[in-house]
Design a protein around this motif. Sequence first.
Motif, short mmCIF file in Angstrom:
data_model
loop_
_atom_site.label_atom_id
_atom_site.label_comp_id
_atom_site.label_asym_id
_atom_site.label_seq_id
_atom_site.Cartn_x
_atom_site.Cartn_y
_atom_site.Cartn_z
N ARG A 1 93.81 -23.56 45.54
CA ARG A 1 93.16 -24.73 46.14
C ARG A 1 93.81 -25.06 47.48
O ARG A 1 95.03 -25.21 47.56
N PRO A 2 93.01 -25.19 48.52
CA PRO A 2 93.61 -25.56 49.82
C PRO A 2 94.02 -27.02 49.84
O PRO A 2 93.43 -27.86 49.14
N TYR B 1 96.29 -32.85 57.86
CA TYR B 1 96.33 -32.77 56.39
C TYR B 1 96.51 -34.17 55.82
O TYR B 1 97.36 -34.93 56.27
N LEU C 1 95.77 -19.48 56.19
CA LEU C 1 96.36 -19.35 54.85
C LEU C 1 97.85 -19.01 54.91
O LEU C 1 98.57 -19.20 53.93
N ASP D 1 99.38 -22.14 54.13
CA ASP D 1 98.91 -22.78 52.89
C ASP D 1 98.51 -21.69 51.91
O ASP D 1 97.37 -21.63 51.45
N ARG E 1 99.36 -20.74 48.68
CA ARG E 1 98.96 -21.16 47.34
C ARG E 1 99.81 -22.36 46.97
O ARG E 1 100.88 -22.58 47.54
N SER F 1 103.36 -23.12 49.53
CA SER F 1 102.60 -23.58 50.69
C SER F 1 103.50 -24.46 51.54
O SER F 1 103.98 -25.51 51.08
#
Length: 392
Positions: free
Chosen positions: A30-31, A48, A72, A75, A77, A81
């Motif tokens: 999930r981001p 964020y 990614l 971020d 996982r 992250s």
Amino acid sequence: MDLIPKPDQVVSAAGNLAHTVFYGGLADLRPMPRTLIDDDNLREVYHYRPAATAREHGDPVLLVTPLAAPALCYDLRRGCSLVEHLVTSGRPTYLVEYGQVSFRDRNLGMEHWIEEVVPAAIRAASAHAGGRPVHVVGWSLGGLFSLLTAAADPDLPIASLAVLGSPVDVSLVPLVAPLRPLLSLAGDRGGVVTRAYRLLGGAPTPLVRWAFQLSSFHKHITKPIAKATHYDDADYLAQLEAVDRFTAAMTAYPGRTFGQLYHRFVKGNALVGGRFEVGDREVSLSDVRVPVLVFAGANDTIAPVGAVKALVPLLSGSPDVRFEIVPGGHLGMLTGRAARTSTWPALDAWIGEWSAPLDPDPGAADAASDRSTIGTSKRRRHRSGASRALAR
């Protein structure tokens, strides 16, 4: 797992297999939630959203992505992250990414990112955070973009820079060093590579993905064995899934930018002397006037320790330059499992040291007007005094 697995290892492996079969994997991909605050041509700046358990406070952090690699990288996982780590600690966190590069972007050079994209992102993050100076964090080519941006415009509201895995002396990169003499002999007239990237409009996504996999070829080959021997380790398997997703999400390089990287960095080793042509002018890394923390990964084959450490003496204008060797390869040093106890704490300490004092009452009516002056004074911005440049 042991050669002869113990009962608890068998149970764990069976549970991991079942979870993978029924839920599609073990990694929480999930981001972190974010909001777009600024955008333009190949520029998207995100904020964020603050964590429910931590109020935002202090100077903001801007994460600068490299070309071709997806956001990614910051971020990867949940649990690995950097974004999650910063947000849950209450740090205002921003990121700039570039969207999908297409054939129509083939004429864009590195100056587009150094003179337009990254400076605009720094200003946007600072403005959104109430005018506070920004701690800029760049990984790989994102680190080089950040350094050259700071050198080109010393008036940007930058509190500090942290660069991770950004090679300056490419003659020390194992994948490149054996090829450089051959590329020099071939010259531009033989330009098979030049003709190819001009025809294609850049370096296409499959080539970029293949090059990244080649950099860790031994890991790619031994991956099935490693996976089988760690099938009882859910965290290890989750990391493999997340890295696979990261690699699959890589994008293309614009043609002109790829040409500059090929001719100036790979063939010419342009940055080893600390100077680089940006548009119609020359930028010197000695013009960086903010503190710089340089990270190198102990097992990085794309940006080995020596290639990164070559940056340190070039930053003669910085009030404080430090060099840290941390565990991991090119991606692992940033967001690997070991980064949680090595890279991230060092980055936290650095940002804390070079942050402006917190407002005594963040809810006060005059807080925003007070923040607007923070970062305009070098004495306030670099309040910890003398440089402690690390000589290793």
